[in-house]
Design a protein around this motif. Sequence first.
Motif, PDB file in Angstrom:
ATOM      1  N   PRO A 195       5.300  12.047   8.673  1.00 42.84           N
ATOM      2  CA  PRO A 195       5.134  12.905   9.942  1.00 42.84           C
ATOM      3  C   PRO A 195       5.210  14.187   9.707  1.00 42.84           C
ATOM      4  N   TYR A 199      -1.499   7.652  -0.062  1.00 40.86           N
ATOM      5  CA  TYR A 199      -1.452   7.071   1.147  1.00 40.86           C
ATOM      6  C   TYR A 199       0.107   7.159   1.853  1.00 40.86           C
ATOM      7  N   THR A 200       0.794   7.009   0.796  1.00 36.92           N
ATOM      8  CA  THR A 200       2.344   7.336   1.461  1.00 36.92           C
ATOM      9  C   THR A 200       2.596   8.621   1.917  1.00 36.92           C
ATOM     10  N   ASP A 250       0.988  -1.210   0.027  1.00 36.86           N
ATOM     11  CA  ASP A 250       0.018  -0.144   0.038  1.00 36.86           C
ATOM     12  C   ASP A 250       0.895   1.290  -0.027  1.00 36.86           C
ATOM     13  N   THR A 251       1.989   1.096   0.451  1.00 33.00           N
ATOM     14  CA  THR A 251       2.991   2.356   0.546  1.00 33.00           C
ATOM     15  C   THR A 251       4.225   2.002  -0.178  1.00 33.00           C
ATOM     16  N   SER A 310       0.277  10.882   3.091  1.00 28.98           N
ATOM     17  CA  SER A 310      -0.863  10.961   4.393  1.00 28.98           C
ATOM     18  C   SER A 310       0.055  10.412   5.575  1.00 28.98           C
ATOM     19  N   LYS A 311       0.957   9.412   5.326  1.00 25.98           N
ATOM     20  CA  LYS A 311       1.504   8.811   6.605  1.00 25.98           C
ATOM     21  C   LYS A 311       2.793   9.509   6.954  1.00 25.98           C
ATOM     22  N   LYS A 324       5.260  19.246   4.004  1.00 24.28           N
ATOM     23  CA  LYS A 324       5.261  18.129   3.044  1.00 24.28           C
ATOM     24  C   LYS A 324       5.480  19.114   1.639  1.00 24.28           C
TER      25      LYS A 324
END
Length: 463
Positions: A205, A199-200, A136-137, A202-203, A211
């Motif tokens: 930190p 998804y990557t 998924d990442t 969003s994870k 970002k």
Amino acid sequence: MLLYFLVDSSSVSDDPTTLEIGGRRWWLTSEEVDASQQHPKDFICISYTWGTKRAPNPFDASKSVSSNTIPGLYAAIHQRPDCHRFWIDAFCVPSDPDQKRFTLASMGFIYSQAQEVIVVLSETSTLALEQMLISDTIDEAALEALESEPWITRAWTYQEVVNSYTLSFTCASPVPLPGASYNLVTAISGDTFLNRIGYTLSKLPMRSFEKAQAYPSLSAFEDLIVDWMTAAYQERSALQVMANMDRRVQERAEDHFYAMIGPMTADLASLSPEGNACEEFMALCERKGDYSFIYSLAARSEERTKTWRPSSEGDLPAILPWHCWGEKQPGHWEDGALYLDEMVVLKPGQLGDEGEKFIRGWLTAATEFGSEDIPVEDSMFYCLEQMGFKSHCRTVDSSAGYLFLCEDLSPDDNVTLLVSASLRWTFGAPGMARWETNGETKYTAGIFVGLIKQNETSTVKMI
């Protein structure tokens, strides 16, 4: 519309204008496509980036094409061996200047008509695609490779993706010599590719603008992900297209605008005889009833009745290169004058408690700059700078919030603040300042930070 295609035709193998790729021969042909027919049609569009290196054009010895064209075509043919018609810009965009301009302005139509759009990334992105097939990442090395992937920041990327009926991703490799072969990564669906990146990211930190600083290319691509996933049921505003395009690159200045026309419409182009690409983009927006293009850093028109309108001479940068929500800035014409709908009208004044509470609440929730030891205006301006706002000249206070302007005004100017209620950022909305000078009405765009109340909207005549 007359479209050119690369067609599989082994029967013309003796024709010197054919091209052999993957053991099959291809020739260039044209076909009249009925714009009224529903998509998808039986051809595949190839999306790739030209780069700087050139190679001979196999169909015209007097011209050159990108050195990435043949590898990109090879990769697409390898992934879709049953397809017999491909559209790729290097061969299928006409060389006649008028036809070329019409084709470039109709790219949204072309890509929306294809049964599939295959994106061919560079070899450096192979690791990322291989990881996406099993996870998924993706890891940091793959993320960095995508950040430097030329296709991600290409101007044409935006309209090629958002107009796609079906989207897939693969990677290029050198075209094999006779008797040799190369392993190409399996093509993955657009849903998988875009979801894995989203998804990557969003994870990570990091906060949103952190970002954007660490991965500026992928940050812009994250906005594209949102637009692509909502394309079926929600139109995107001109301002959103402008904001995303400000973070992309192109070789020719006019391509900046032609690449913005595609995301705004999948219809055939309607071009002006003058060939002003900026004017054609704004005219298209006006026909759609979307006036959000006025929220630009561009200088205003010198036409006395349209000083609210950006000049068509030059660029059209968004007031803020940041994702916004809302389908458009609605407006209508009445008795020869433009009226903007769903606007909030504010007068300059001291920031009220309710407005300050809203701004400090956003600063605390979304950033680390919510301390009451720092003036709220300074904290907010710092955040806007991190988001890409580079033309701040003056701030006008109101009870509901601040309007950060891109043009300096005299303190004596009688200013009215016009704020959009149909387009939003989480911290506010785009807006404009209006004032009188020497008997003329002037406008400049700005970023409103503060509280917007839907029950206080009205229609504003842009005099």
